[in-house]
Design an enzyme around this catalytic site. Sequence first.
Site, PDB file in Angstrom:
ATOM      1  CD  GLN A 276      39.399   0.991  50.170  1.00 13.83           C
ATOM      2  OE1 GLN A 276      39.276   1.951  51.032  1.00 13.83           O
ATOM      3  NE2 GLN A 276      39.544  -0.083  50.387  1.00 13.83           N
TER       4      GLN A 276
ATOM      5  CG  HIS B 270      44.697   7.469  65.367  1.00  9.05           C
ATOM      6  ND1 HIS B 270      44.108   7.689  66.758  1.00  9.05           N
ATOM      7  CD2 HIS B 270      44.849   6.528  64.988  1.00  9.05           C
ATOM      8  CE1 HIS B 270      44.122   6.324  67.171  1.00  9.05           C
ATOM      9  NE2 HIS B 270      44.429   5.629  66.054  1.00  9.05           N
TER      10      HIS B 270
ATOM     11  NE  ARG C  59      54.252  -1.519  62.669  1.00 14.73           N
ATOM     12  CZ  ARG C  59      55.266  -0.768  62.370  1.00 14.73           C
ATOM     13  NH1 ARG C  59      56.581  -1.191  62.564  1.00 14.73           N
ATOM     14  NH2 ARG C  59      54.799   0.430  62.494  1.00 14.73           N
TER      15      ARG C  59
ATOM     16  N   GLY D 214      36.528  -2.890  55.204  1.00 16.27           N
ATOM     17  CA  GLY D 214      37.105  -3.869  56.380  1.00 16.27           C
ATOM     18  C   GLY D 214      35.887  -4.281  57.113  1.00 16.27           C
ATOM     19  CB  ALA D 215      32.177  -4.734  55.696  1.00 12.91           C
ATOM     20  CB  ALA D 216      34.876  -9.396  57.100  1.00  7.59           C
TER      21      ALA D 216
ATOM     22  N   GLY E  91      41.051   3.113  59.139  1.00  8.91           N
ATOM     23  CA  GLY E  91      42.345   2.420  59.165  1.00  8.91           C
ATOM     24  C   GLY E  91      43.421   3.219  59.260  1.00  8.91           C
ATOM     25  CG  ASN E  92      45.710   3.375  62.677  1.00  8.17           C
ATOM     26  OD1 ASN E  92      45.369   4.752  62.670  1.00  8.17           O
ATOM     27  ND2 ASN E  92      45.308   2.650  63.751  1.00  8.17           N
TER      28      ASN E  92
ATOM     29  CB  ILE F 119      36.345  -1.224  63.861  1.00  6.91           C
ATOM     30  CG1 ILE F 119      37.521  -1.154  64.522  1.00  6.91           C
ATOM     31  CG2 ILE F 119      35.616  -0.138  63.899  1.00  6.91           C
ATOM     32  CD1 ILE F 119      38.617  -0.345  64.256  1.00  6.91           C
TER      33      ILE F 119
ATOM     34  CG  ASP G 127      43.154   9.399  69.314  1.00  8.30           C
ATOM     35  OD1 ASP G 127      43.826   8.578  69.912  1.00  8.30           O
ATOM     36  OD2 ASP G 127      42.864   9.613  68.139  1.00  8.30           O
TER      37      ASP G 127
HETATM   38  P1  NAX Z   1      40.308  -6.094  61.669  1.00 10.08           P
HETATM   39  O1  NAX Z   1      41.956  -6.852  61.146  1.00 10.08           O
HETATM   40  O2  NAX Z   1      39.762  -6.847  62.642  1.00 10.08           O
HETATM   41  O3  NAX Z   1      39.614  -5.860  60.198  1.00 10.08           O
HETATM   42  C1  NAX Z   1      40.170  -5.189  59.237  1.00 10.08           C
HETATM   43  C2  NAX Z   1      39.241  -5.620  58.042  1.00 10.08           C
HETATM   44  O4  NAX Z   1      39.749  -4.864  56.980  1.00 10.08           O
HETATM   45  C3  NAX Z   1      39.589  -7.252  57.647  1.00 10.08           C
HETATM   46  O5  NAX Z   1      38.403  -7.801  57.464  1.00 10.08           O
HETATM   47  C4  NAX Z   1      40.218  -7.195  56.410  1.00 10.08           C
HETATM   48  O6  NAX Z   1      40.213  -8.236  55.591  1.00 10.08           O
HETATM   49  C5  NAX Z   1      39.805  -5.927  55.692  1.00 10.08           C
HETATM   50  N1  NAX Z   1      40.678  -5.444  54.756  1.00 10.08           N
HETATM   51  C6  NAX Z   1      42.039  -5.455  54.667  1.00 10.08           C
HETATM   52  N2  NAX Z   1      42.367  -4.694  53.474  1.00 10.08           N
HETATM   53  C7  NAX Z   1      41.160  -4.050  52.670  1.00 10.08           C
HETATM   54  C8  NAX Z   1      41.099  -3.372  51.787  1.00 10.08           C
HETATM   55  N3  NAX Z   1      41.857  -3.326  50.625  1.00 10.08           N
HETATM   56  N4  NAX Z   1      39.677  -3.320  51.269  1.00 10.08           N
HETATM   57  C9  NAX Z   1      38.681  -3.452  52.224  1.00 10.08           C
HETATM   58  N5  NAX Z   1      38.831  -4.625  53.488  1.00 10.08           N
HETATM   59  C10 NAX Z   1      40.228  -4.531  53.780  1.00 10.08           C
HETATM   60  O7  NAX Z   1      40.887  -4.689  62.229  1.00 10.08           O
HETATM   61  P2  NAX Z   1      40.050  -3.805  63.122  1.00 10.08           P
HETATM   62  O8  NAX Z   1      40.323  -4.204  64.468  1.00 10.08           O
HETATM   63  O9  NAX Z   1      38.667  -3.681  62.563  1.00 10.08           O
HETATM   64  O10 NAX Z   1      40.758  -2.301  62.646  1.00 10.08           O
HETATM   65  C11 NAX Z   1      40.688  -1.746  61.419  1.00 10.08           C
HETATM   66  C12 NAX Z   1      41.659  -0.567  61.215  1.00 10.08           C
HETATM   67  O11 NAX Z   1      41.221   0.495  62.124  1.00 10.08           O
HETATM   68  C13 NAX Z   1      43.058  -0.780  61.569  1.00 10.08           C
HETATM   69  O12 NAX Z   1      43.947  -0.399  60.495  1.00 10.08           O
HETATM   70  C14 NAX Z   1      43.339  -0.087  63.068  1.00 10.08           C
HETATM   71  O13 NAX Z   1      44.701   0.099  63.122  1.00 10.08           O
HETATM   72  C15 NAX Z   1      42.357   1.066  62.784  1.00 10.08           C
HETATM   73  N6  NAX Z   1      42.242   1.545  64.095  1.00 10.08           N
HETATM   74  C16 NAX Z   1      42.084   2.919  63.896  1.00 10.08           C
HETATM   75  C17 NAX Z   1      41.610   3.897  65.210  1.00 10.08           C
HETATM   76  C18 NAX Z   1      41.489   5.204  65.029  1.00 10.08           C
HETATM   77  O14 NAX Z   1      41.239   5.913  65.968  1.00 10.08           O
HETATM   78  N7  NAX Z   1      41.676   5.798  63.954  1.00 10.08           N
HETATM   79  C19 NAX Z   1      41.243   3.192  66.436  1.00 10.08           C
HETATM   80  C20 NAX Z   1      40.991   1.712  66.417  1.00 10.08           C
HETATM   81  C21 NAX Z   1      41.896   1.025  65.264  1.00 10.08           C
HETATM   82  O15 NAX Z   1      43.317   0.784  65.871  1.00 10.08           O
END
Ligand code: NAX
Length: 326
Positions: free
Chosen positions: A112, A188, A92, A11-13, A130-131, A16, A160
């Site tokens: 993965q 979470h 979602r 999710g490097a682009a 990732g959620n 977070i 949390d």
């Molecule tokens: P973004 O939508 O800004 O970034 C997600 C990135 O993941 C995008 O660049 C997308 O292209 C990439 N991606 C999607 N599918 C992929 C795959 N198969 N392989 C590699 N990359 C992929 O989301 P962001 O705000 O960075 O949040 C990322 C995740 O963290 C979300 O699922 C979010 O719900 C989750 N979170 C989890 C938290 C926790 O405490 N566990 C808190 C923060 C956040 O809500």
Amino acid sequence: MKPPVHVAVTGAAGQIAYSLIFRIAAGEMLGKDQPLILHLLDIPEAIDKLAGTVMEVQDCAFPLVREVLPTAEPEAAFAGCRYALLVGARPRGPGMERKDLLEANARIFSAQGKALAAAADPGVKVLVVGNPANTNALIARENAKAKLDPRQFTAMLRLDHNRAIGQLAAKCGAQVSDVEKFVVWGNHSSTQYPDLSHATVKGRPAAGLVEREWYEKTFIPTVQQRGAAIIKARGASSAASAAAAAIDHLHDWALGSDGRWVSMGVASDGGYGIKPGVVFGCPCVCKGGDYQIVRDLPLDAFSRQRLSATDTELREERAAIESLLG
Ligand code: NAX
């Protein structure tokens, strides 16, 4: 100088990662004496955007960064990695049911998990952000189990945990570093259980410092719903704080938590009545590159009921993706 270690961020682009990658590169996760080779994974549609992040990492001229390797191939991303931060996930979409979301992510995290087993360092430490983080960690670990131990897969409850100790410290007029023996149990999600019953503030039991009503009616819901409050205020989900929590989680796992309890989503093993088969937020102490669950804490009826509710939710998530568990 130590030899460089390979660190993967998926999710490097995304948002977070835009905070996380730079803090890892600055040495905040593994230390200022640990050179790094960064593997940055995103999907093909996001590779152009990722190129911008790569340019910025180069432009920071971080002394610890030896190489930056962007890719859309999971096996290339995980090749030789000792640390893998799985941040990328499917959000979602409109009209998507919870089950559809679980299944879409199950497909990502099963692939993965297999790629980690095939390509990562055998001692890799995996953090799933990732959620739905707990269930995604479960799926990745089950798909990697031919080569990797379930203990190598963890989910992030640390955000949390950090949110909660911030709330408690503010309420008690103390510093976050004054709070000890705090834990967030379970998933979470909004069923998580931020538990004050063992916590101390400056060595005094937290339960005696705050009113029970504040604990049940303000503290617990505030922590459970903090993510939604941030989305409402910012128009976007937590990013810098999520990155900070990911750094804390892996820093402590790799380098030790100095005797302090930290909340980690780890393989359930029957302790506290949580049967094996889910990834459950637990109190852990980290030492020597490993973690141990804090054992034998007394649980009152309120705590037991909260643990059971979040466990039930995790079992339901598991049931929805059982076929993809590898
Ligand atoms: P973004 O939508 O800004 O970034 C997600 C990135 O993941 C995008 O660049 C997308 O292209 C990439 N991606 C999607 N599918 C992929 C795959 N198969 N392989 C590699 N990359 C992929 O989301 P962001 O705000 O960075 O949040 C990322 C995740 O963290 C979300 O699922 C979010 O719900 C989750 N979170 C989890 C938290 C926790 O405490 N566990 C808190 C923060 C956040 O809500």
